[in-house]
Design a protein around this motif. Structure first.
Motif, mmCIF file in Angstrom:
data_model
loop_
_atom_site.group_PDB
_atom_site.id
_atom_site.type_symbol
_atom_site.label_atom_id
_atom_site.label_comp_id
_atom_site.label_asym_id
_atom_site.label_seq_id
_atom_site.Cartn_x
_atom_site.Cartn_y
_atom_site.Cartn_z
ATOM 1 N N SER A 42 -1.227 1.194 2.875
ATOM 2 C CA SER A 42 -1.411 2.389 4.039
ATOM 3 C C SER A 42 -2.859 2.473 4.428
ATOM 4 O O SER A 42 -3.821 2.211 3.669
ATOM 5 N N GLU A 44 2.818 -0.124 0.815
ATOM 6 C CA GLU A 44 3.785 0.107 1.702
ATOM 7 C C GLU A 44 4.882 -0.901 1.581
ATOM 8 O O GLU A 44 6.008 -0.842 1.992
ATOM 9 N N GLY A 45 4.399 -1.978 0.949
ATOM 10 C CA GLY A 45 5.400 -3.310 0.810
ATOM 11 C C GLY A 45 4.523 -4.244 -0.310
ATOM 12 O O GLY A 45 3.396 -4.410 0.052
ATOM 13 N N ARG A 100 -0.212 -7.574 10.676
ATOM 14 C CA ARG A 100 0.072 -6.087 10.295
ATOM 15 C C ARG A 100 -0.925 -5.599 9.424
ATOM 16 O O ARG A 100 -0.870 -4.521 9.184
ATOM 17 N N GLY A 101 -1.913 -6.415 9.173
ATOM 18 C CA GLY A 101 -2.880 -5.904 8.085
ATOM 19 C C GLY A 101 -2.693 -6.059 6.818
ATOM 20 O O GLY A 101 -3.164 -5.502 5.546
ATOM 21 N N GLU A 102 -1.682 -6.994 6.391
ATOM 22 C CA GLU A 102 -1.308 -7.471 4.872
ATOM 23 C C GLU A 102 -2.495 -8.101 4.327
ATOM 24 O O GLU A 102 -3.342 -8.958 4.908
ATOM 25 N N LYS A 107 1.001 -4.683 1.640
ATOM 26 C CA LYS A 107 0.739 -3.863 2.699
ATOM 27 C C LYS A 107 0.558 -2.482 2.240
ATOM 28 O O LYS A 107 0.974 -1.875 1.715
ATOM 29 N N ALA A 154 -7.994 -4.681 7.587
ATOM 30 C CA ALA A 154 -7.887 -5.113 6.199
ATOM 31 C C ALA A 154 -8.959 -6.033 5.819
ATOM 32 O O ALA A 154 -9.137 -6.237 4.543
ATOM 33 N N TYR A 212 -4.218 0.475 6.621
ATOM 34 C CA TYR A 212 -4.749 -0.922 7.353
ATOM 35 C C TYR A 212 -3.571 -1.416 7.970
ATOM 36 O O TYR A 212 -2.732 -2.223 7.405
ATOM 37 N N GLY A 213 -3.672 -1.494 9.308
ATOM 38 C CA GLY A 213 -2.419 -1.834 10.150
ATOM 39 C C GLY A 213 -2.849 -3.233 11.017
ATOM 40 O O GLY A 213 -1.963 -3.523 11.716
ATOM 41 N N SER A 214 -4.210 -3.568 10.850
ATOM 42 C CA SER A 214 -4.637 -4.865 11.691
ATOM 43 C C SER A 214 -5.399 -5.623 10.801
ATOM 44 O O SER A 214 -6.079 -4.935 9.527
#
Length: 182
Positions: free
Chosen positions: A72, A58-59, A22-24, A70, A80, A74-76
């Motif tokens: 915002s 976001e988290g 998830r881009g974490e 997490k 990231a 950066y979704g992959s």
């Protein structure tokens, strides 16, 4: 890596690697408790041109002595990856006061280090977070000295005077000193 940041911004973490799909990202936090990142709504990353860009948080999850963030935008993992090796900052007004007897790394950087008899050792260049243990990196005329930042050794820290006073056990300074020519 030096962690003092620009005037007006405080370096609070360094991104080490990407985690998950998830881009974490996993970050080493320059604070005594990585879960304090959860108190923040956003952080800033310094761009190559020197400008600071806001990133919404976001988290946050704690991962031992580090944090998984997490952010915002950066979704992959591929997105990231661009953050790996970069520092995260906050403006000073976003910083909560440190608990009594505790200090942020930015507060210690630049302090004059001296022995309890007043003998100067140099200046604190940076603070290295080593899991539960932080180390002061003191730069002086005889080279670099690494000193554990523990109450038994760092017996006084006076931010207003700009000093940290040390009472190291015999041989510690010599053992942890590198030559200025290495």
């Amino acid at each position: 890596m030096e962690s003092t940041g620009e005037p007006g911004y405080i370096a609070i973490a360094e991104i080490n690697k990407v985690r998950g799909i998830r881009g974490e990202v996993v970050a080493t936090v320059h604070a005594d408790d990585p879960s304090r990142m959860a108190e923040l709504a956003c952080v800033f990353v310094r761009e190559p041109d020197g400008a600071y860009r806001r990133l919404e948080i976001e988290g946050v999850k704690r991962l031992g002595a580090r944090a998984v963030l997490k952010l915002s935008g950066y979704g992959s993992p591929e997105e990231a990856r661009a953050l790996v090796g970069r520092e995260l900052f906050i403006p000073p007004q976003a910083s909560t006061p440190a608990p009594p007897g505790r200090y942020y790394a930015y507060q210690l950087a630049g302090l004059a280090a001296q022995l309890k008899d007043g003998t100067p050792l140099g200046r604190v260049r940076e603070v290295l977070a080593q899991g539960e243990q932080s180390l002061l990196v003191i730069e002086g005329g005889a080279g670099e000295i690494l000193v554990p930042f523990v109450k038994a050794i760092c017996i006084a820290c006076d931010l207003s005077a700009g000093t940290v006073t040390l009472d190291p056990p015999d041989g510690l300074i010599e053992l942890n000193q590198t030559s200025g020519t290495d």
